[in-house]
Design a protein around this motif. Structure first.
Motif, PDB file in Angstrom:
ATOM      1  N   GLN A 146       0.836  -1.207   0.000  1.00  0.00           N
ATOM      2  CA  GLN A 146       0.000   0.000   0.000  1.00  0.00           C
ATOM      3  C   GLN A 146       0.871   1.258   0.000  1.00  0.00           C
ATOM      4  OE1 GLN A 146      -1.747   1.241   3.820  1.00  0.00           O
ATOM      5  NE2 GLN A 146      -3.741   0.855   2.873  1.00  0.00           N
ATOM      6  N   LEU A 147       1.823   1.342   0.931  1.00  0.00           N
ATOM      7  CA  LEU A 147       2.675   2.534   1.048  1.00  0.00           C
ATOM      8  C   LEU A 147       3.626   2.670  -0.140  1.00  0.00           C
ATOM      9  CD1 LEU A 147       3.419   2.517   4.882  1.00  0.00           C
ATOM     10  CD2 LEU A 147       1.802   3.946   3.618  1.00  0.00           C
ATOM     11  N   ARG A 148       4.115   1.552  -0.668  1.00  0.00           N
ATOM     12  CA  ARG A 148       4.982   1.590  -1.860  1.00  0.00           C
ATOM     13  C   ARG A 148       4.214   2.171  -3.050  1.00  0.00           C
ATOM     14  NH1 ARG A 148       6.484  -3.813  -2.975  1.00  0.00           N
ATOM     15  NH2 ARG A 148       5.012  -3.753  -4.659  1.00  0.00           N
ATOM     16  N   GLN A 149       2.960   1.744  -3.227  1.00  0.00           N
ATOM     17  CA  GLN A 149       2.154   2.253  -4.335  1.00  0.00           C
ATOM     18  C   GLN A 149       1.836   3.736  -4.186  1.00  0.00           C
ATOM     19  OE1 GLN A 149      -1.201  -0.438  -4.456  1.00  0.00           O
ATOM     20  NE2 GLN A 149       0.013  -2.080  -5.375  1.00  0.00           N
ATOM     21  N   LEU A 150       1.811   4.226  -2.950  1.00  0.00           N
ATOM     22  CA  LEU A 150       1.554   5.650  -2.707  1.00  0.00           C
ATOM     23  C   LEU A 150       2.823   6.500  -2.829  1.00  0.00           C
ATOM     24  CD1 LEU A 150      -0.917   5.405   0.299  1.00  0.00           C
ATOM     25  CD2 LEU A 150      -1.443   5.935  -2.099  1.00  0.00           C
ATOM     26  N   GLY A 151       3.981   5.823  -3.020  1.00  0.00           N
ATOM     27  CA  GLY A 151       5.235   6.538  -3.149  1.00  0.00           C
ATOM     28  C   GLY A 151       5.882   6.876  -1.820  1.00  0.00           C
ATOM     29  N   ALA A 152       5.354   6.341  -0.716  1.00  0.00           N
ATOM     30  CA  ALA A 152       5.909   6.608   0.605  1.00  0.00           C
ATOM     31  C   ALA A 152       7.129   5.734   0.899  1.00  0.00           C
ATOM     32  CB  ALA A 152       4.856   6.380   1.677  1.00  0.00           C
ATOM     33  N   LEU A 153       7.309   4.665   0.131  1.00  0.00           N
ATOM     34  CA  LEU A 153       8.464   3.771   0.240  1.00  0.00           C
ATOM     35  C   LEU A 153       9.032   3.568  -1.152  1.00  0.00           C
ATOM     36  CD1 LEU A 153       6.978   0.997   2.577  1.00  0.00           C
ATOM     37  CD2 LEU A 153       8.516   2.839   3.231  1.00  0.00           C
ATOM     38  N   PRO A 154      10.349   3.327  -1.272  1.00  0.00           N
ATOM     39  CA  PRO A 154      10.919   3.088  -2.605  1.00  0.00           C
ATOM     40  C   PRO A 154      10.355   1.828  -3.239  1.00  0.00           C
ATOM     41  CG  PRO A 154      12.592   2.837  -0.867  1.00  0.00           C
ATOM     42  CD  PRO A 154      11.334   3.291  -0.207  1.00  0.00           C
TER      43      PRO A 154
END
Length: 144
Positions: A135-143
């Motif tokens: 979820q966070l990766r898709q939001l750009g919050a994680l590489p």
């Protein structure tokens, strides 16, 4: 004709699931009041200042603020005694603040697994495992 315990449990789960896909926090909260024990024990990796059914309502308020078009699709459902397990795919568009992230307009699709324990036809305990990393990766919050 009276329903069996398993049928009552499935019906309670179906009502909650259908409510969560309406996009209406009011409908979700009303349904939680009807099918979830007020003192439900909620085991999930989400920071909350409250417990019981209020915690579940808070989770949905946060989710719908961030993803007003959130959809939960049940991929698999298994039952054993007083427990029901579902594997879901969650999709939504990030149109509001979520976990400190301002809206990005990005869509997400991630998986989760929940176990519900029922008592007296109501959800009494919930365990949840959510793929927050994806979820966070898709939001750009994680590489990526």
């Amino acid at each position: 004709m009276s329903l069996t315990e398993a049928e009552r449990n499935r019906a309670a789960f179906a009502r909650l699931h259908d409510a969560t896909n309406t996009g209406s926090l009011r409908i979700i909260e009303t349904t939680i009041d009807e099918v979830v024990d007020p003192d439900v024990v909620f085991h999930a990796p989400v920071p909350m200042e409250t417990t019981g059914a209020q915690a579940l309502k808070q989770v949905w308020a946060v989710l719908l603020r961030g993803f007003p078009d959130l959809r939960v699709e049940v991929e698999d459902m298994l039952e054993d005694g007083d427990k029901l397990v579902c594997r879901n795919t969650v999709t939504g568009t990030h149109e509001g603040e979520f976990r400190g992230l301002p809206a990005t307009g990005k869509t997400v699709s991630y998986n989760e697994i929940f176990i519900f324990r029922f008592a007296g036809g109501r959800i009494a305990e919930i365990w949840g495992v959510v793929d927050v990393f994806t979820q966070l990766r898709q939001l750009g919050a994680l590489p990526a």
